[in-house]
Design a protein around this motif. Structure first.
Motif, PDB file in Angstrom:
ATOM      1  N   UNK A 128       0.839  -1.195   0.000  1.00  0.00           N
ATOM      2  CA  UNK A 128       0.000   0.000   0.000  1.00  0.00           C
ATOM      3  C   UNK A 128       0.876   1.247   0.000  1.00  0.00           C
ATOM      4  N   UNK A 129       0.355   2.314  -0.529  1.00  0.00           N
ATOM      5  CA  UNK A 129       1.088   3.571  -0.441  1.00  0.00           C
ATOM      6  C   UNK A 129       0.118   4.737  -0.462  1.00  0.00           C
ATOM      7  N   UNK A 130       0.595   5.832   0.102  1.00  0.00           N
ATOM      8  CA  UNK A 130      -0.195   7.050   0.108  1.00  0.00           C
ATOM      9  C   UNK A 130      -0.140   7.684  -1.274  1.00  0.00           C
ATOM     10  N   UNK A 140      -4.850   6.435   0.578  1.00  0.00           N
ATOM     11  CA  UNK A 140      -3.924   5.349   0.294  1.00  0.00           C
ATOM     12  C   UNK A 140      -4.476   4.474  -0.830  1.00  0.00           C
TER      13      UNK A 140
END
Lengths: 628, 432
Positions: A128-130, A272
């Motif tokens: 996951x990433x912002x 996210x």
């Protein structure tokens, strides 16, 4: 060769590529790798390495544990680092008596190259990433019609290896502030509803109707867009709970929807890129669902959320079909939004995003003003875009006969007579030393020190960023060149100074590879201007050679030599794009997948769209590990 | 003094004790930093610390504080000088690729006193905390952070002074400020956080940490809104003639902070110092950390040379480089001196703001040339509400950096269930 290639195209996207080009299947390659590992790598490591890199890590490399678990993530990395050091004769240290022969060194590097086949088939977990600042701004623009400048108050991000710098608490408060502004623009209180408000909130239900039910419907559609997938029931309950909170506090229906809307905008599901929730599957590895695929694809190519067509394909469950997915890549690349690929990926690959904050000695380079810096980055951007848009070969990055200039930048090129005004435009180049990223001011400047060029940095940049080689880091306790404590350095040219690296045993082996490449670019000063003489007034000697021994005597010749290594250029570009697309460093099995992609990409003459399409259609992009 | 002010004065409690840490990498030129003796400390301080001379009686220096031994990370001295600075221990050698160290002294204090203030702690840094390829296989974060909320969570720092000023001290009525936000926001955020728990459960551990970072920051926004509500209540009381409990009528008014227009490093560092002063003065937070610069990267064109700091620190016997490093050291101490002098000039309670604070300046190396860590350079300023005896140079102190941190936490009244990092004792000699 043929047989393997045909099977490849038949199997297409599914990723179940059991046969490689040499006709060996994965099992056979694995068996071969196991044999090589046991009979060759083990003895080599025990003979030359484990005395220092044995029971404990030295310089971060522990080969004993790597021998125990060669296919593990860290084992593989340690071996790759070791191979890089052995290859350039940096290890074993020169002062140890046991030294492998040149042939042994070559073999060791080759053996390590086979270890990838030991790795189990694994696409890795979904990381996951912002959303980046740009992605966040574009998302607000595309979904709610607000100007992307609404996010300008967010700090610029520092990106590395596909990761973002972390967020401080005061920064996160900015998200709430921006959400307030978005809500105020979309649904201004006390004013007639805006068109977007009507689309998002629907009509106000009449007196006596079930307002709460209407709110749940609004929550569902808001979350479908903002979370980029249908919300779960629990998520809907949270949102409706916030609607209720508004009503309990005497807000009317619309104001309560606004509060709920604001909640959506500060939810981690919005900020996210996340997987869609727990998978029902019992398999350890599953395909991405179509919603995840749509987001991954649109943020990769557009830095923006899926548009209606992509979202529709995801809703229908059609997106994962290979022909549909490939057609979408084509469509997205044709859209203007695909310019985002430079800001997201290109600038990071070329490392030119550092230029903004880089310090240049104002006395020596008074012309490095903001306008020139901007023009330099714009040149790199427009050049990158032109290659993608025109679907050129990846080789054109290195060797081309055009660029983009405006007047301030044309001065750097010595072309100010022909290029006037602040507007960037395409310019045909006749000077063979220019054209391509090697002779481009943005990259030449980012690899320089504030007051001079750095042949070492440039050499490392070419080897790592362009050719994708692994350069061993310098030993920790060795002072940098200009810091060395010698009285006799005065009066030496930079070349003579740098060549002193090669008189010191600890430095020699790496620097005799790095430095000559950098010297090939010495005709370009620290901001990319051509020069024939050094600061000391001595003629520039730009003769050098590549690690394989091929010699060159001008930047143009260096450019030509690199342009011939199209397979290396393409592989490096593919690996970097893949790492960016899946948000993690490549390792183990990834190399096997890249091997397979390169065969297809080569057939299309290393054209950029082939690379992008194959990356998107790959097993790594379309699958994730959910267990183990 | 009129009777109302007197009454307010009587009500006011003893001012809280606050503590700040200001960092410079790469050590100092030792013979231009350490005083020869007590006399030279007070009357003829060496060049690097000369700007502190007017308030030397408010300062305390102790020589003999050693760093945490960095074996097995000898190849990564700069990641270690920063990451051990407030943790007093080494990263976990078996999981180098991840952040795994210890909660830092500032965050221990924040856990204890943070509930009383708008922000539990303030973290500032001069430049963005970039990720960098690192040595010894250590996670890049060790290069960038000295504050750790937990062993696995570095605390990101604020680098934009304008943002800090607007968010913490913005003028009333300014748009977009939380204090102007919908009062329901706090409850809304609470529900958003609750809803995020389900999402969190579906994630792998490293991803949970990424999410936690955001959720933590949202939680702090929520807390700030609550604190602002309290502050607004106080303001309302004040309007009705009830003085706020924390301030004395004779206390100096909050300082003015101006954001510099240019990009001069000295101005930038000073505004960060000003923000620290203002935050302490207004009891916005009681613990603050300022990474004046990270290892590598920084240059100081104002000093007349453009070399990067690190590139000069392996000076050997090169006098020119020694001169430059000393100038950089002095530059950094000058900014610290600017801050503590300002605090000394501000009245608070029966004394000055500085009297009620402990301000520590220091580096994580003794010298950058050989990466020695036997005598780490530290300067303390302020009496910590009477806990420290200042105006002294202690030359034969025996202890390590963790002992020092343990002592300082004791001085500000934070009880510890165990010493920090490798600490085994307190450094009693610095106490009053």
């Amino acid at each position: 060769m043929q047989r393997g290639a045909i099977i490849f195209s038949l199997l297409g996207l599914t990723g179940f590529l059991a046969v490689n080009v040499a006709g060996m299947d994965e099992a056979a390659l694995r068996a071969d790798a196991q044999k090589v590992f046991k009979e060759k790598v083990g003895p080599f490591v025990n003979k030359y390495c484990t005395r220092c890199h044995g029971s404990r890590a030295k310089a971060g490399i522990n080969l004993q544990s790597a021998l125990k678990n060669p296919s593990g993530e860290s084992g593989m990395l340690h071996f790759k680092k070791a191979a890089a050091n052995v290859k350039v004769h940096d290890m074993p240290p020169v002062d140890t008596s046991k030294q492998p022969t040149d042939a042994e060194r070559r073999q060791f590097v080759e053996w390590i190259g086979k270890l990838k086949h030991l790795a189990p088939r694994d696409p890795g977990p979904f990381i996951i990433r912002r959303l980046t600042k740009t992605e966040y701004a574009n998302t607000l623009r595309d979904l709610y019609g607000v100007d992307p400048s609404i996010a300008d108050s967010l700090p610029d991000e520092v990106v590395g290896e596909g990761f973002l710098n972390s967020i401080s608490s005061l920064q996160s408060e900015l998200f709430l502030g921006i959400a307030n502004k978005v809500v105020a623009q979309v649904a201004p209180t006390g004013k007639a509803p805006t068109a977007i408000q009507k689309r998002l909130f629907g009509e106000v239900p009449p007196e006596g109707a079930d307002h709460r039910k209407a709110a749940r419907g609004v929550a569902r559609s808001l979350a479908r867009d903002a979370y980029r997938r249908p919300p779960t029931n629990a998520e809907l309950n949270v949102l409706v709970g916030i609607y209720d909170l508004g009503r309990k506090n005497n807000l009317n229906h619309t104001a309560s929807l606004s509060l709920m809307f604001k909640a959506v905008l500060v939810s981690p599901q919005f900020l996210f890129i996340t997987p869609a929730g727990e998978s029902e599957s019992k398999e350890p590895i599953v395909p991405l669902d179509d919603f995840q695929l749509a987001s991954r694809l649109s943020y990769l190519l557009w830095s923006a959320p899926p548009d209606a067509e992509l979202a529709g394909l995801a809703d229908k469950g059609d997106l994962h079909k290979p022909e549909v997915l490939r057609a979408q890549v084509e469509r997205l690349l044709k859209d203007d939004r695909s310019r985002a690929l430079f800001d997201g990926f290109g600038a990071q690959w070329l490392r030119v995003n550092a230029l903004d904050g880089q310090v240049f000695d104002p006395k020596r380079f008074p012309e490095m003003k903001p306008a020139l810096r901007t023009a330099m980055i714009d040149e790199a951007r427009l050049f990158f875009e032109s290659i993608v848009r025109e679907n050129q070969s990846v080789v054109r990055f290195v060797d081309s006969d055009y660029t983009f200039l405006n007047e301030p930048l044309a001065k750097v090129y010595g072309l100010e007579q022909t290029v006037r005004g602040p507007k960037m435009r395409r310019v045909k180049l006749t000077n063979p030393n220019r054209g391509g990223i090697l002779g481009m001011p943005a990259t030449l400047a980012t690899t320089s020190f504030p007051n001079r060029t750095s042949p070492v940095n440039r050499g490392v940049w070419v080897l790592e960023q362009i050719l994708g080689e692994r350069v061993p880091p310098p030993p920790a306790d060795i002072p940098e060149l200009e810091e060395q404590d010698h009285q006799d350095v005065k009066g030496l040219t930079l070349r003579q100074l740098t060549e002193r690296h090669q008189s010191e045993a600890t430095c020699r082996n790496c620097h005799k590879i790095l430095d000559p490449i950098g010297f090939g670019l010495e005709n370009f000063d620290a901001i990319g201007r051509w020069r024939d003489k050094t600061d000391e007034g001595l003629a520039i000697d730009s003769a050098g050679q590549l690690p394989d021994g091929t010699k060159f005597s001008t930047p143009a010749e260096l450019k030509n030599l690199l342009a011939k290594r199209e397979a290396d250029l393409a592989r490096n570009f593919t690996e970097r794009l893949m790492a960016f697309a899946i948000g993690r460093q490549l390792r183990g099995y990834d190399d096997v997948v890249i091997d397979q992609l390169m065969i297809k990409i080569a057939k299309d003459d290393y054209r950029i769209r082939a690379i992008i399409t194959e990356v998107v259609a790959s097993y790594l992009f379309t699958h994730r590990r959910i267990k183990g | 003094m009129d009777s109302l002010a007197l009454a307010a004065n009587k009500k006011a409690a003893k001012p809280p004790v606050r503590m700040a840490f200001m960092y410079m990498p790469h050590g100092v030129i030792m013979d231009q930093f350490w005083p020869k003796d007590q006399e030279s400390f007070l009357n003829s301080p060496p060049p690097i610390i000369r700007s502190l001379k007017p308030i030397m009686d408010q300062c305390l220096m102790m020589k003999g504080i050693s760093g945490v031994p960095i074996n097995p990370f000898n190849g990564a001295p700069h990641a270690l000088e920063l990451s051990t600075w407030l943790t007093g221990r080494l990263p976990d050698a078996d999981s180098r690729g991840r952040i795994n160290i210890a909660i830092s002294a500032d965050q221990i204090m924040a856990n204890y006193v943070g509930a009383h203030t708008l922000l539990p702690s303030l973290e500032l840094a001069t430049m963005p905390q970039t990720w960098k390829e690192n040595q010894e296989g250590l996670h890049e974060g060790y290069y960038n952070h000295c504050s750790y909320r937990s062993p696995t969570q570095p605390v990101p720092a604020e680098t934009d002074p304008r943002n800090v000023l607007n968010r913490l001290f913005g003028k009333r009525g300014e748009k977009g400020r939380v204090s102007q936000a919908n009062p329901l926001d706090r409850q809304m955020l609470d529900r958003v956080l609750g809803g995020a728990r389900d999402l969190r459960k579906t994630l792998a551990k490293p991803d949970q940490q990424k999410l936690d970072e955001y959720l933590d920051s949202v939680r702090s926004v929520e807390r700030r809104i609550a604190a602002i509500e309290t502050r607004q209540q106080e303001a309302a009381f004040e309007k009705n003639g009830v003085a706020p409990s924390k301030r004395h009528a004779t206390d100096s008014a909050p300082i003015e902070v101006k954001i510099p227009e240019g990009d001069k490093r000295s101005e930038y560092m000073r505004v960060m110092c000003d923000l620290t002063v203002l935050a302490f003065q207004t009891d916005t937070t009681r613990v603050s950390t300022y990474v004046g610069s990270r290892p590598n990267g920084a240059s100081y064109p104002e000093l007349g040379f453009s070399n990067q700091h690190h590139s000069q620190t392996h000076y050997g016997s090169d006098q020119e480089k020694i001169r430059k490093v000393a100038a950089i050291n002095q530059f950094n101490v000058d900014q610290f001196a600017y801050m503590v002098k300002k605090m000394h000039a501000l009245k608070e309670g029966d004394g000055t703001l500085l009297d009620n604070c402990i301000m520590m300046w220091g580096s994580g190396l003794e010298d950058g040339n050989k990466h020695r860590r036997d005598n780490l350079p530290f300067i303390l300023a302020g009496k910590g509400g009477g806990a420290l005896k200042t105006g002294r140079f202690l030359s034969g102190v025996k202890g390590n950096q963790a002992d020092l941190l343990t002592t300082l936490l004791d001085c500000v009244g934070v009880p510890l269930d165990r010493p920090i990092g490798i600490a085994t004792k307190q450094i009693e000699a610095i106490k009053a």
